[in-house]
Scaffold this motif. Structure first.
Motif, PDB file in Angstrom:
ATOM      1  N   SER A 119      80.365  -7.000  62.790  1.00  0.00           N
ATOM      2  CA  SER A 119      79.961  -7.381  61.442  1.00  0.00           C
ATOM      3  C   SER A 119      80.836  -8.489  60.858  1.00  0.00           C
ATOM      4  O   SER A 119      80.339  -9.390  60.184  1.00  0.00           O
ATOM      5  CB  SER A 119      79.983  -6.154  60.516  1.00  0.00           C
ATOM      6  OG  SER A 119      81.275  -5.556  60.501  1.00  0.00           O
ATOM      7  N   LEU A 120      82.144  -8.448  61.122  1.00  0.00           N
ATOM      8  CA  LEU A 120      83.037  -9.481  60.603  1.00  0.00           C
ATOM      9  C   LEU A 120      82.654 -10.855  61.150  1.00  0.00           C
ATOM     10  O   LEU A 120      82.529 -11.832  60.401  1.00  0.00           O
ATOM     11  CB  LEU A 120      84.487  -9.157  60.963  1.00  0.00           C
ATOM     12  CG  LEU A 120      85.526 -10.238  60.620  1.00  0.00           C
ATOM     13  CD1 LEU A 120      85.565 -10.497  59.118  1.00  0.00           C
ATOM     14  CD2 LEU A 120      86.908  -9.827  61.133  1.00  0.00           C
ATOM     15  N   CYS A 121      82.443 -10.928  62.444  1.00  0.00           N
ATOM     16  CA  CYS A 121      82.082 -12.205  63.060  1.00  0.00           C
ATOM     17  C   CYS A 121      80.689 -12.655  62.637  1.00  0.00           C
ATOM     18  O   CYS A 121      80.445 -13.848  62.437  1.00  0.00           O
ATOM     19  CB  CYS A 121      82.163 -12.096  64.581  1.00  0.00           C
ATOM     20  SG  CYS A 121      83.863 -12.012  65.207  1.00  0.00           S
ATOM     21  N   ARG A 122      79.776 -11.719  62.486  1.00  0.00           N
ATOM     22  CA  ARG A 122      78.416 -12.098  62.070  1.00  0.00           C
ATOM     23  C   ARG A 122      78.427 -12.651  60.649  1.00  0.00           C
ATOM     24  O   ARG A 122      77.735 -13.627  60.347  1.00  0.00           O
ATOM     25  CB  ARG A 122      77.470 -10.905  62.182  1.00  0.00           C
ATOM     26  CG  ARG A 122      77.128 -10.524  63.621  1.00  0.00           C
ATOM     27  CD  ARG A 122      75.926  -9.601  63.682  1.00  0.00           C
ATOM     28  NE  ARG A 122      76.174  -8.335  63.006  1.00  0.00           N
ATOM     29  CZ  ARG A 122      76.700  -7.268  63.602  1.00  0.00           C
ATOM     30  NH1 ARG A 122      77.044  -7.320  64.878  1.00  0.00           N
ATOM     31  NH2 ARG A 122      76.883  -6.151  62.935  1.00  0.00           N
ATOM     32  N   LEU A 123      79.204 -12.026  59.767  1.00  0.00           N
ATOM     33  CA  LEU A 123      79.299 -12.532  58.394  1.00  0.00           C
ATOM     34  C   LEU A 123      79.939 -13.918  58.362  1.00  0.00           C
ATOM     35  O   LEU A 123      79.492 -14.809  57.636  1.00  0.00           O
ATOM     36  CB  LEU A 123      80.110 -11.554  57.533  1.00  0.00           C
ATOM     37  CG  LEU A 123      79.405 -10.264  57.126  1.00  0.00           C
ATOM     38  CD1 LEU A 123      80.389  -9.301  56.465  1.00  0.00           C
ATOM     39  CD2 LEU A 123      78.243 -10.549  56.189  1.00  0.00           C
TER      40      LEU A 123
END
Length: 235
Positions: A119-123
């Motif tokens: 989720s961190l990288c996708r955001l």
């Protein structure tokens, strides 16, 4: 590694790293698995920079930290160029356009390629993609301001097709078509955009987009200027 890079020198918790690396497929002994991965990553970094006295990857009470200088990150260099270009528009449009093209040339595809991470990288990926699109809009504005509407028609059409719900690309394409003597095509572009917005997300064109259509219908003199007009909504 991706999660550590996007954190730009700030510590990342072990829980976040586990989620980014394995998600729902995390191993049973997450702590040991993470430590083993960190050790492999440290060895890899050391092999890449054998002359470096200390490891870039260090442990902290709140997690792990990757030391990266701002100039070493393409993302930071990209954003600096965009900010400089923003300061140049509209007084130095040609210089701004060149700077933005240089910034956009740094892109080679999705931020993390085929491995988007957790989720961190996708955001973060979504954030940088928005920065890229905004830089493209600024670049087209700068090009329009220098009277290069005919030269950028193909690029604008591609941007509009690839981002069909992004109204600014539609506005810019309409202006470029109108200035190129293609009023009918400009109005057809608007009608198709209106239909797409209505059918796909159930909204009407924004006041800004409607104002461009109105300006084209009324042959507003501002459209003939070598500037990218900012038109006020009519009514």
């Amino acid at each position: 590694m991706q999660a550590l890079l996007v954190s730009e020198g700030q510590p990342v918790s072990g829980e976040t790293l586990v989620d980014e690396m394995w998600g729902e497929s995390a191993p049973d002994n997450q702590v040991n698995a993470l430590q083993a991965h960190i050790s492999r990553l440290r060895r890899r970094l050391t092999s890449m920079e054998p002359e470096r006295a200390t490891s870039r990857l260090t442990a902290h009470p709140s997690g792990y930290r990757l030391t990266v200088h701002e100039d070493e990150l393409d993302a930071s260099r990209f954003l600096r160029k965009v900010r400089r270009a923003e300061d140049l528009v509209p007084s130095h449009s040609a210089e701004a356009a060149g700077l933005l093209r240089s910034a956009l040339s740094m892109w080679r595809g999705p931020v993390f390629g085929p491995l988007p991470g957790g989720s961190l990288c996708r955001l973060t990926s979504a954030l940088y993609e928005e920065h890229r699109l905004r830089a493209s809009e600024l670049m087209f504005d700068a090009e329009l301001s220098t009277g290069r509407h005919a030269s950028i028609l193909a690029e604008l059409r591609d941007a509009h097709i690839n981002n069909p719900l992004r109204e600014r690309f539609c506005e810019q394409l309409m202006i470029a078509l109108y200035r190129s003597g293609r009023q009918a095509d400009a109005l057809d572009t608007y009608r198709r955009m209106w239909q797409r917005l209505s059918e796909e997300i159930g909204v009407l064109p924004s006041p800004s987009l409607r104002s461009v259509e109105h300006a084209i219908l009324s042959h507003d003199p501002s459209l003939a200027l070598t500037t990218a007009p900012t038109l006020c909504p009519s009514g």
